[in-house]
Design an enzyme around this catalytic site. Structure first.
Site, PDB file in Angstrom:
ATOM      1  N   ASP A  45      95.592  -5.570   6.219  1.00 20.97           N
ATOM      2  CA  ASP A  45      94.562  -5.675   7.241  1.00 20.97           C
ATOM      3  C   ASP A  45      93.348  -4.817   6.903  1.00 20.97           C
ATOM      4  OD1 ASP A  45      96.042  -7.440   8.700  1.00 20.97           O
ATOM      5  OD2 ASP A  45      96.721  -6.002  10.191  1.00 20.97           O
ATOM      6  N   GLU A 122      88.098  -2.148  16.977  1.00 16.77           N
ATOM      7  CA  GLU A 122      87.784  -1.265  18.089  1.00 16.77           C
ATOM      8  C   GLU A 122      86.709  -0.256  17.726  1.00 16.77           C
ATOM      9  OE1 GLU A 122      89.842   0.739  15.389  1.00 16.77           O
ATOM     10  OE2 GLU A 122      91.238  -0.451  16.594  1.00 16.77           O
ATOM     11  N   ARG A 147      87.337  12.737  31.664  1.00 15.20           N
ATOM     12  CA  ARG A 147      87.489  13.991  30.928  1.00 15.20           C
ATOM     13  C   ARG A 147      88.799  13.901  30.159  1.00 15.20           C
ATOM     14  NH1 ARG A 147      85.409  19.488  32.017  1.00 15.20           N
ATOM     15  NH2 ARG A 147      86.715  20.983  30.883  1.00 15.20           N
ATOM     16  N   ALA A 161      96.354  -2.777  17.398  1.00 10.83           N
ATOM     17  CA  ALA A 161      96.109  -1.644  16.509  1.00 10.83           C
ATOM     18  C   ALA A 161      96.056  -0.334  17.305  1.00 10.83           C
ATOM     19  CB  ALA A 161      94.817  -1.887  15.725  1.00 10.83           C
ATOM     20  N   TYR A 162      94.975   0.421  17.177  1.00 13.81           N
ATOM     21  CA  TYR A 162      94.858   1.737  17.821  1.00 13.81           C
ATOM     22  C   TYR A 162      95.050   1.645  19.326  1.00 13.81           C
ATOM     23  CZ  TYR A 162      92.788   6.381  18.714  1.00 13.81           C
ATOM     24  OH  TYR A 162      92.553   7.671  19.114  1.00 13.81           O
ATOM     25  N   ALA A 184      94.356  10.542  26.064  1.00 11.20           N
ATOM     26  CA  ALA A 184      94.769  11.827  26.635  1.00 11.20           C
ATOM     27  C   ALA A 184      93.816  12.296  27.729  1.00 11.20           C
ATOM     28  CB  ALA A 184      94.889  12.886  25.534  1.00 11.20           C
TER      29      ALA A 184
END
Length: 267
Positions: A45, A122, A147, A161-162, A184
Protein backbone atom coordinates in the site's frame (compact mmCIF):
# COMPACT_ATOMS: atom_id res chain seq x y z
CA UNK A 1 -2.59 2.69 -23.68
CA UNK A 2 0.41 4.23 -21.90
CA UNK A 3 1.64 2.41 -18.81
CA UNK A 4 4.26 2.99 -16.14
CA UNK A 5 5.42 0.79 -13.28
CA UNK A 6 6.13 2.16 -9.79
CA UNK A 7 7.77 -0.17 -7.30
CA UNK A 8 9.87 -0.53 -4.19
CA UNK A 9 13.34 -2.04 -4.33
CA UNK A 10 12.79 -5.28 -2.44
CA UNK A 11 14.39 -8.30 -4.08
CA UNK A 12 11.06 -10.08 -4.49
CA UNK A 13 9.48 -6.96 -5.96
CA UNK A 14 12.25 -6.46 -8.51
CA UNK A 15 11.77 -10.02 -9.80
CA UNK A 16 8.05 -9.37 -10.24
CA UNK A 17 8.73 -6.05 -11.99
CA UNK A 18 11.06 -7.77 -14.46
CA UNK A 19 8.43 -10.39 -15.27
CA UNK A 20 5.68 -7.78 -15.48
CA UNK A 21 7.66 -5.65 -17.90
CA UNK A 22 8.31 -8.68 -20.12
CA UNK A 23 4.59 -9.53 -20.15
CA UNK A 24 3.63 -5.96 -21.06
CA UNK A 25 6.26 -5.83 -23.82
CA UNK A 26 4.80 -9.00 -25.33
CA UNK A 27 1.46 -7.16 -25.58
CA UNK A 28 3.19 -4.17 -27.25
CA UNK A 29 2.18 -1.85 -24.42
CA UNK A 30 3.69 1.64 -24.58
CA UNK A 31 5.71 2.68 -21.51
CA UNK A 32 5.34 6.34 -20.54
CA UNK A 33 6.37 7.47 -17.05
CA UNK A 34 5.49 11.12 -17.69
CA UNK A 35 1.89 10.90 -18.93
CA UNK A 36 0.60 7.38 -18.23
CA UNK A 37 -2.97 6.17 -18.62
CA UNK A 38 -2.31 3.35 -16.15
CA UNK A 39 0.06 3.25 -13.18
CA UNK A 40 0.90 -0.28 -12.01
CA UNK A 41 2.43 -0.39 -8.55
CA UNK A 42 4.39 -3.39 -7.32
CA UNK A 43 4.96 -3.65 -3.57
CA UNK A 44 2.40 -2.75 -0.93
CA UNK A 45 0.00 0.00 0.00
CA UNK A 46 2.87 2.38 0.73
CA UNK A 47 4.14 1.97 -2.82
CA UNK A 48 0.72 2.79 -4.23
CA UNK A 49 0.29 5.81 -1.95
CA UNK A 50 3.68 7.15 -3.06
CA UNK A 51 2.69 6.66 -6.71
CA UNK A 52 -0.61 8.44 -6.10
CA UNK A 53 1.19 11.51 -4.77
CA UNK A 54 3.69 11.41 -7.63
CA UNK A 55 0.83 11.62 -10.13
CA UNK A 56 -1.79 13.46 -8.08
CA UNK A 57 -1.84 16.37 -10.57
CA UNK A 58 -2.96 13.87 -13.24
CA UNK A 59 -5.23 11.80 -11.01
CA UNK A 60 -8.36 12.46 -13.11
CA UNK A 61 -6.85 10.75 -16.15
CA UNK A 62 -5.01 7.83 -14.53
CA UNK A 63 -6.12 4.38 -13.43
CA UNK A 64 -4.13 2.59 -10.71
CA UNK A 65 -3.45 -1.12 -10.41
CA UNK A 66 -1.70 -2.62 -7.39
CA UNK A 67 0.36 -5.81 -7.40
CA UNK A 68 0.96 -7.14 -3.90
CA UNK A 69 4.36 -8.50 -2.85
CA UNK A 70 4.18 -7.79 0.90
CA UNK A 71 2.15 -8.96 3.87
CA UNK A 72 -1.00 -6.81 3.68
CA UNK A 73 -2.54 -4.71 0.95
CA UNK A 74 -5.87 -2.93 0.72
CA UNK A 75 -5.00 -1.16 -2.53
CA UNK A 76 -3.28 -4.10 -4.20
CA UNK A 77 -5.77 -6.31 -6.04
CA UNK A 78 -3.28 -8.72 -7.58
CA UNK A 79 -0.71 -11.06 -6.07
CA UNK A 80 2.76 -11.50 -7.54
CA UNK A 81 1.84 -14.89 -9.04
CA UNK A 82 -1.15 -13.32 -10.90
CA UNK A 83 0.89 -10.96 -13.09
CA UNK A 84 0.12 -12.73 -16.37
CA UNK A 85 -3.62 -12.82 -15.61
CA UNK A 86 -3.51 -9.13 -14.71
CA UNK A 87 -1.79 -8.19 -17.96
CA UNK A 88 -4.36 -10.21 -19.94
CA UNK A 89 -7.22 -8.49 -18.10
CA UNK A 90 -5.64 -5.09 -18.70
CA UNK A 91 -4.98 -5.50 -22.40
CA UNK A 92 -7.85 -7.72 -23.58
CA UNK A 93 -10.88 -6.08 -22.11
CA UNK A 94 -12.57 -2.69 -22.02
CA UNK A 95 -11.31 -0.40 -19.28
CA UNK A 96 -13.57 0.08 -16.27
CA UNK A 97 -12.75 2.03 -13.13
CA UNK A 98 -13.80 1.94 -9.49
CA UNK A 99 -13.77 5.53 -8.23
CA UNK A 100 -13.13 6.34 -4.58
CA UNK A 101 -13.19 9.71 -2.78
CA UNK A 102 -10.11 11.73 -1.87
CA UNK A 103 -9.58 14.18 0.97
CA UNK A 104 -8.95 17.83 0.15
CA UNK A 105 -6.94 19.69 2.79
CA UNK A 106 -6.86 23.48 2.65
CA UNK A 107 -4.37 25.07 5.04
CA UNK A 108 -4.95 28.81 5.50
CA UNK A 109 -2.27 30.89 7.22
CA UNK A 110 -2.69 34.05 9.29
CA UNK A 111 -1.50 36.07 6.30
CA UNK A 112 -4.25 34.60 4.10
CA UNK A 113 -2.01 32.26 2.11
CA UNK A 114 -3.69 29.00 1.07
CA UNK A 115 -1.96 25.67 0.61
CA UNK A 116 -3.95 22.77 -0.81
CA UNK A 117 -3.17 19.09 -0.44
CA UNK A 118 -4.78 15.82 -1.51
CA UNK A 119 -4.80 12.76 0.73
CA UNK A 120 -5.67 9.21 -0.22
CA UNK A 121 -5.86 7.88 3.35
CA UNK A 122 -5.90 10.63 5.95
CA UNK A 123 -4.56 13.84 7.37
CA UNK A 124 -3.77 14.32 11.06
CA UNK A 125 -3.05 17.38 13.18
CA UNK A 126 -0.80 16.94 16.23
CA UNK A 127 1.60 18.66 18.56
CA UNK A 128 4.87 16.88 19.21
CA UNK A 129 5.62 17.55 22.86
CA UNK A 130 2.54 19.44 24.04
CA UNK A 131 -1.21 19.03 24.09
CA UNK A 132 -3.10 20.19 21.02
CA UNK A 133 -5.90 22.66 21.69
CA UNK A 134 -8.26 23.40 18.82
CA UNK A 135 -11.80 24.47 18.00
CA UNK A 136 -13.57 22.06 15.68
CA UNK A 137 -16.31 23.26 13.35
CA UNK A 138 -18.69 21.20 11.22
CA UNK A 139 -19.64 23.38 8.29
CA UNK A 140 -19.30 26.80 9.95
CA UNK A 141 -20.82 25.85 13.31
CA UNK A 142 -18.64 25.26 16.36
CA UNK A 143 -18.87 21.61 17.33
CA UNK A 144 -16.36 21.15 20.13
CA UNK A 145 -13.32 22.55 21.87
CA UNK A 146 -10.74 19.80 21.58
CA UNK A 147 -7.81 19.16 23.87
CA UNK A 148 -5.61 16.08 23.45
CA UNK A 149 -2.83 14.60 21.33
CA UNK A 150 -4.47 15.37 18.00
CA UNK A 151 -7.20 14.80 15.42
CA UNK A 152 -7.34 12.58 12.33
CA UNK A 153 -9.59 13.08 9.30
CA UNK A 154 -9.76 10.11 6.94
CA UNK A 155 -11.32 8.98 3.69
CA UNK A 156 -13.32 5.73 3.43
CA UNK A 157 -10.32 4.00 1.84
CA UNK A 158 -8.21 5.29 4.72
CA UNK A 159 -10.64 4.01 7.33
CA UNK A 160 -8.75 0.70 7.55
CA UNK A 161 -5.46 2.48 8.28
CA UNK A 162 -4.53 5.01 11.02
CA UNK A 163 -8.17 5.92 11.68
CA UNK A 164 -9.04 2.33 12.59
CA UNK A 165 -6.18 2.17 15.08
CA UNK A 166 -7.73 5.23 16.77
CA UNK A 167 -11.09 3.46 17.13
CA UNK A 168 -12.68 4.72 13.93
CA UNK A 169 -15.24 2.78 11.93
CA UNK A 170 -14.36 0.85 8.77
CA UNK A 171 -16.27 2.55 5.93
CA UNK A 172 -16.90 1.05 2.50
CA UNK A 173 -14.87 3.04 -0.07
CA UNK A 174 -17.88 3.65 -2.33
CA UNK A 175 -19.37 5.95 0.33
CA UNK A 176 -18.54 9.63 -0.12
CA UNK A 177 -17.92 10.44 3.52
CA UNK A 178 -15.20 11.80 5.77
CA UNK A 179 -14.49 10.52 9.26
CA UNK A 180 -12.85 12.40 12.14
CA UNK A 181 -11.31 10.48 15.03
CA UNK A 182 -9.73 11.84 18.19
CA UNK A 183 -6.19 11.03 19.29
CA UNK A 184 -6.08 10.64 23.07
CA UNK A 185 -8.56 13.38 23.93
CA UNK A 186 -8.72 14.82 27.45
CA UNK A 187 -12.17 14.56 29.00
CA UNK A 188 -12.95 15.81 32.48
CA UNK A 189 -15.13 18.46 34.13
CA UNK A 190 -13.18 21.23 32.37
CA UNK A 191 -12.55 19.80 28.92
CA UNK A 192 -15.26 17.89 27.06
CA UNK A 193 -15.30 16.36 23.58
CA UNK A 194 -17.63 13.89 21.89
CA UNK A 195 -15.06 11.13 22.50
CA UNK A 196 -16.34 9.18 19.50
CA UNK A 197 -15.60 9.12 15.77
CA UNK A 198 -17.88 11.25 13.59
CA UNK A 199 -18.80 10.67 9.95
CA UNK A 200 -20.00 13.65 7.94
CA UNK A 201 -22.16 13.90 4.82
CA UNK A 202 -20.71 14.50 1.34
CA UNK A 203 -21.70 18.17 1.23
CA UNK A 204 -20.29 19.01 4.67
CA UNK A 205 -16.81 20.01 5.77
CA UNK A 206 -14.69 20.03 8.92
CA UNK A 207 -12.64 23.03 10.02
CA UNK A 208 -9.94 22.78 12.68
CA UNK A 209 -8.76 26.05 14.24
CA UNK A 210 -5.65 25.31 16.33
CA UNK A 211 -4.87 27.44 19.38
CA UNK A 212 -1.16 27.18 18.67
CA UNK A 213 1.23 28.83 16.25
CA UNK A 214 3.24 25.64 15.73
CA UNK A 215 2.02 22.09 15.17
CA UNK A 216 2.53 19.10 12.89
CA UNK A 217 0.19 18.13 10.06
CA UNK A 218 0.52 14.84 8.23
CA UNK A 219 -0.73 13.98 4.75
CA UNK A 220 -0.83 10.20 4.28
CA UNK A 221 1.87 9.93 6.94
CA UNK A 222 4.12 12.60 5.41
CA UNK A 223 5.00 15.17 8.08
CA UNK A 224 4.62 18.92 7.49
CA UNK A 225 5.72 21.41 10.17
CA UNK A 226 3.14 24.18 10.26
CA UNK A 227 3.53 27.67 11.71
CA UNK A 228 1.08 30.56 11.93
CA UNK A 229 -1.90 28.63 10.61
CA UNK A 230 -5.31 30.24 10.92
CA UNK A 231 -7.33 27.13 10.13
CA UNK A 232 -7.38 23.84 8.24
CA UNK A 233 -10.44 22.93 6.19
CA UNK A 234 -11.17 19.31 5.30
CA UNK A 235 -13.70 18.30 2.67
CA UNK A 236 -14.30 15.62 0.07
CA UNK A 237 -12.33 16.54 -3.03
CA UNK A 238 -13.84 17.06 -6.44
CA UNK A 239 -11.17 14.63 -7.64
CA UNK A 240 -11.30 10.87 -7.18
CA UNK A 241 -8.79 8.06 -7.41
CA UNK A 242 -9.57 5.48 -10.08
CA UNK A 243 -8.64 1.85 -9.64
CA UNK A 244 -8.83 -0.48 -12.59
CA UNK A 245 -11.83 -2.64 -11.77
CA UNK A 246 -11.25 -6.33 -12.33
CA UNK A 247 -14.00 -7.52 -10.02
CA UNK A 248 -12.10 -10.40 -8.46
CA UNK A 249 -11.77 -8.90 -4.98
CA UNK A 250 -14.44 -8.02 -2.43
CA UNK A 251 -13.84 -5.17 0.06
CA UNK A 252 -15.29 -6.93 3.10
CA UNK A 253 -13.42 -10.12 2.25
CA UNK A 254 -10.25 -8.06 2.23
CA UNK A 255 -11.11 -6.55 5.61
CA UNK A 256 -11.88 -9.98 7.02
CA UNK A 257 -8.65 -11.46 5.71
CA UNK A 258 -6.59 -8.55 7.09
CA UNK A 259 -8.04 -8.29 10.58
CA UNK A 260 -9.98 -11.45 11.41
CA UNK A 261 -8.50 -14.32 9.45
CA UNK A 262 -9.81 -17.02 7.20
CA UNK A 263 -13.47 -17.97 7.54
CA UNK A 264 -14.99 -20.40 5.06
CA UNK A 265 -18.57 -20.09 6.25
CA UNK A 266 -21.13 -19.03 3.62
CA UNK A 267 -24.87 -18.55 3.66
Amino acid sequence: MRVTIAHNNNEKTLKVVKHLRECLEEKNVVFDAKYPDVVITVGGDGTLINAFHRYENQVDSIRFIGVHTGHLGFYTDWRNYDVEKMVDALTLRKAESAKYPLLEVNLITESGEEKRYLALNESAVKRVSHTLEANVYIDDQLFENFRGDGLCVSTPTGSTAYSKSLGGAVIHPRLKALQMTEIASINNRVFRTLSAPIVIAPDQWITIVPNSDHFVMTIDGERIDVRNAKKIVYRISGHVIQFDRFGHHHFWSRVQDAFIGENNGNL
